[in-house]
Write a protein that holds these residues in place. Sequence first.
Motif, short mmCIF file in Angstrom:
data_model
loop_
_atom_site.label_atom_id
_atom_site.label_comp_id
_atom_site.label_asym_id
_atom_site.label_seq_id
_atom_site.Cartn_x
_atom_site.Cartn_y
_atom_site.Cartn_z
N GLY A 229 -8.03 -21.25 7.37
CA GLY A 229 -7.24 -21.05 6.11
C GLY A 229 -6.22 -21.49 5.69
N TYR A 230 -5.09 -22.77 6.00
CA TYR A 230 -4.47 -23.08 4.55
C TYR A 230 -4.93 -24.20 3.98
CZ TYR A 230 -1.59 -24.57 9.15
OH TYR A 230 -0.92 -23.77 10.18
N VAL A 249 3.43 -31.52 -1.04
CA VAL A 249 4.40 -32.12 0.09
C VAL A 249 4.22 -31.24 0.95
CG1 VAL A 249 6.10 -33.48 0.72
CG2 VAL A 249 6.06 -32.88 -2.34
N VAL A 250 4.12 -31.71 1.83
CA VAL A 250 3.95 -31.01 3.65
C VAL A 250 4.70 -31.59 4.59
CG1 VAL A 250 1.96 -29.37 4.45
CG2 VAL A 250 1.48 -30.04 2.56
N ILE A 261 -5.00 -28.39 2.86
CA ILE A 261 -4.37 -28.69 1.48
C ILE A 261 -6.21 -28.84 0.98
CG2 ILE A 261 -3.30 -28.60 -0.10
CD1 ILE A 261 -1.12 -27.35 2.32
N TRP A 262 -5.95 -31.14 2.45
CA TRP A 262 -6.50 -31.35 1.59
C TRP A 262 -8.33 -31.19 1.04
CZ3 TRP A 262 -7.37 -35.26 -1.26
CH2 TRP A 262 -8.09 -36.48 -1.79
N LYS A 263 -8.06 -30.39 2.18
CA LYS A 263 -10.12 -29.96 2.41
C LYS A 263 -9.68 -29.39 1.20
CE LYS A 263 -13.20 -27.91 6.29
NZ LYS A 263 -13.81 -26.64 4.79
N GLY A 264 -9.48 -28.68 0.95
CA GLY A 264 -9.25 -27.67 -0.21
C GLY A 264 -9.93 -27.69 -1.90
N ALA A 327 -6.53 -38.13 5.56
CA ALA A 327 -5.75 -37.21 3.78
C ALA A 327 -4.94 -37.81 3.65
CB ALA A 327 -5.99 -35.24 4.25
N VAL A 328 -4.23 -38.38 3.69
CA VAL A 328 -2.63 -39.24 2.99
C VAL A 328 -3.23 -40.01 2.60
CG1 VAL A 328 -0.56 -40.13 3.38
CG2 VAL A 328 -0.88 -37.92 4.47
N ARG A 329 -3.87 -41.81 2.78
CA ARG A 329 -4.47 -42.13 2.11
C ARG A 329 -5.66 -41.90 1.32
NH1 ARG A 329 -4.63 -45.22 8.57
NH2 ARG A 329 -2.89 -46.57 8.55
#
Length: 424
Positions: A229-230, A249-250, A261-264, A327-329
Amino acid sequence: MTYVFECLSCGATTDHAERPAGCPDCGGPLEVAHEDLPDALPDSDRTDLWRYADWLPTEGLDLDSAGAPPASMGEGWTPLADAPHLAQEAAADFDAAGPDCLLKNETTNPTWSWKDRLASVVVPHAVAGASAGRRSDGADRIATASTGNHASAVAAYASRAGIDRVVAFLSPSSEPPHHRQIRAYGGESIRLTDYGERKRLLAELADCGWFAAYNLDGRYTGQPYVYEGYKTIAYELVEQMGESPDAVVVPVGAGDGLYGIWKGFRELAARGVVAETPRMLSAESTERHPLAAAFEADAESVGRDEGPEPLSTSTMGTTSGDHALAAVRASGGAAYAADREAVEGAIRAVGRDGVFLEPASALAPAVVSQAFADGVVGEDDTVVAVGTGAGVAWPGKTAGAVGESPTVEPSLDAIGEEVPFGLR
Ligand SMILES: [Zn+2]
């Protein structure tokens, strides 16, 4: 579309039809791994997240003639607007223009937060067994726990999906609008005296046959579908901007939204739809910032932060997810925390850009100035702050930022004493 579950820890794959609680090899959390994603984003007339049906796990779902689950109601495809006041605020301490700031306004979703994206995908999968005539596999009652946004979204989508037993445990710090909202959707909102007991209660209900729309530490909750979904936020940003932004920024509690969002973006890059992926920046409160602490310490795993409850109730969890840290890294991003003063300043700055955010959502715009000071975001960069939920749901917690209306007798002289600008 066809897909398998893939373990976020060890990469092992498993059949989603088995509905595993976690990785059969290592017990780790699972995500959806698609086997046949398209090479381009859709040319679709749909103005909701189901325009991306070809990028979503629809296998096993009953879809209507328009290609969406019947419970959908226009979630997603939210506005992306420039935020000049935020940009000004971000660069206030510097002799420089700020970055280009954009706000992804998730408050326009049907229940006024980004949680609609999650519920739109998770709830249909929860009921799928029932709608396919296998009631033993599908949910006919749903329980959840939340500070407000998540339970509101789950209650709305569950009711629309025909579930008439929905129970939501809310934290004592949740405010009346969320209770009203959940009850209006037909759910039973319960204020717990001790919110720390929510997982035990949900686990007991799960043992009684309830579907728990919540992360129960490894129990099957439909969590792999949460990220799906995200992730549509990434697709929308690329369609709205024509490319990936430089940074996103989340606000982060468990970190599912940031990870999704990173997966997307990762999926888009893997299919060649975008050349670059953005730096992912997480935003927490200074009171509780387990992800930022782990990032700073170069830790392998996110620990706990039992600090005092912050103003940003929606992200007040005492721990976060290793997937969000990774994900951030991996994105070259950074993890930040904002104090109450910065959060309230961000509510006012973004308010002047036309959007009224709740304190947890305001964490995202509140840390842009730190990213700019660090050089993680530069003057020539475009940064998107995800405005996850609406300020109207939190009248008590936003009062400090915006103040109360005075009650004044109807004369311009009396009113003039209450406003900071001249009336005549
Ligand atoms: Zn595993």
